[in-house]
Write a protein that holds these residues in place. Structure first.
Motif: not given
Ligand code: TXA
Ligand code: MG
Length: 343
Positions: A53-82
């Motif tokens: 999620a901290l790599d803008p180019e990598a994030v853009r690839k998600i939209f490309e692979v899915k053919d997803r409109p760029i204005h549809n926001p993504l969920i971020i996943h973390i492993s620790r509450r802190e």
């Protein structure tokens, strides 16, 4: 999958006829993610299509692979509450009991974003969607990568969500290098998305945690707002979504719907008994769902994936009572059924 090694040393991802590797190698998945690649990951809800999620180019690839409109926001996943405070400005105290009760698990929370996560992840909205998933392999992967992972469901935009590695392989295997195989998803429906508005808990997407469970935990009013026309940035809430390619009907009267469509090849997914004359219907296959909502939820996408390979003209699914996971199932199936009838 072909990798080109450009002069800056980064791996580029190209679509080809070479299929994704499917395995359980966390180190390998982490290495690819840190190199800016998109990797499919298991979660307890559905499979995700992850990028750092901290790599803008990598994030853009998600939209490309899915053919997803760029204005549809993504969920971020973390492993620790802190780690939450690294990405959001604050966590309202009213939400704390929910996080304690449901994390790790299928609850996604909308929180005010600071500027650590880039705007490409959440379509420049003020809020970011965050969850701690409950899948041992993914939690290990998140710890190994040491970065939050942005991940939508790993399906082409608008299509059925995948609940097995093989579903991802069929749909997107030619576009990504790696699928981390965590087995069949234990819940089978996407996470519930909530946010706060005037101290009310707003449910923006019905999901694997039920409204009844939220109401028992949240100290205040719980309001379902999943059909809000003022949410253009959340296509998961758009009418047509989560759809098989075969026409789907969510039926309140299965007998009448079988009679209406009796000359075509169809599958009928039902939980109440069918009339005798329908059991012998030559062109229909019947699938009686057994077990409670949890069991049905776990297998519904899988059944639809299988039926969608069979060249049927129609899939009829009996509508569930609007309670507990029945409400979520109806939500997904009614969106999947939204496509116009062409027969
Ligand atoms: O169970 C899940 O939530 C799965 C697994 C992979 O974690 N993920 C998932 O992601 O279902 P996706 O992208 O298929 O659906 C996320 C939904 C979309 O409808 C998106 O529009 C909405 O969440 N969403 C994400 N961020 C949002 C935000 N900041 N505000 C409003 N809606 C948001
Ligand atoms: Mg999705």
């Amino acid at each position: 999958m072909k990798f080109l090694l450009p002069t800056n040393g980064l791996l580029l991802q190209k679509c080809s006829d070479i299929m994704a590797e499917i395995s359980v190698d966390i180190e390998r998945a982490a290495q690819l993610l840190l190199a800016g690649q998109v990797v499919a990951i298991p979660t307890e809800t559905v499979y995700g299509l992850a990028a750092n999620a901290l790599d803008p180019e990598a994030v853009r690839k998600i939209f490309e692979v899915k053919d997803r409109p760029i204005h549809n926001p993504l969920i971020i996943h973390i492993s620790r509450r802190e780690d939450l405070h690294k990405y959001v400005t604050q966590v309202p105290p009213l939400l704390e009991p929910l996080l304690s009760a449901f994390w790790p698990g299928p609850l996604t929370v909308l929180l005010d974003k600071n500027n650590v996560i880039g705007d490409e992840v959440n379509a420049s909205l003020k809020q970011i969607a965050v969850r701690i998933p409950n899948h041992p392999l993914l939690l290990q992967l998140l710890d190994t990568v040491g970065k939050p992972l942005a991940a939508p469901s790993a399906n082409p935009f608008g299509y059925l969500s995948p609940t097995r590695a093989s579903h991802v392989e069929q749909q997107l295997g030619h576009k990504i290098p790696y699928i981390l195989d965590g087995g069949p998803c234990s819940l089978g429906l996407e996470s519930t998305i909530v946010g706060l508005s005037d101290n009310r808990l707003i449910v923006y997407r019905l999901g694997a945690i039920t409204v009844e469970e939220l109401a028992a935990t949240y100290d205040g009013i719980v309001e379902i707002r999943n059909k809000d026309a003022h949410q253009p940035n959340a296509p998961g809430m758009l009418p047509y979504h989560y759809a098989p390619r075969t026409q789907l009907v969510l039926s309140t009267n299965v007998s009448a719907d079988i009679d209406t469509h009796k000359d075509i090849n169809m599958a009928v997914i039902h939980y109440t008994a069918l009339h005798d004359r329908h059991l012998t219907h030559p062109q229909s296959k019947q699938l009686k769902m057994k077990g409670g909502y949890k069991k049905i939820a776990q297998s519904i996408y899988e059944i639809l994936h299988e039926l969608d390979q069979q060249g049927l003209d129609l899939i009829i699914v009996e509508r569930f009572p609007d309670e507990n996971l029945g409400r979520t199932l109806n939500d997904r199936l009614s969106r999947g059924a939204e496509r116009r009838f062409h027969m």
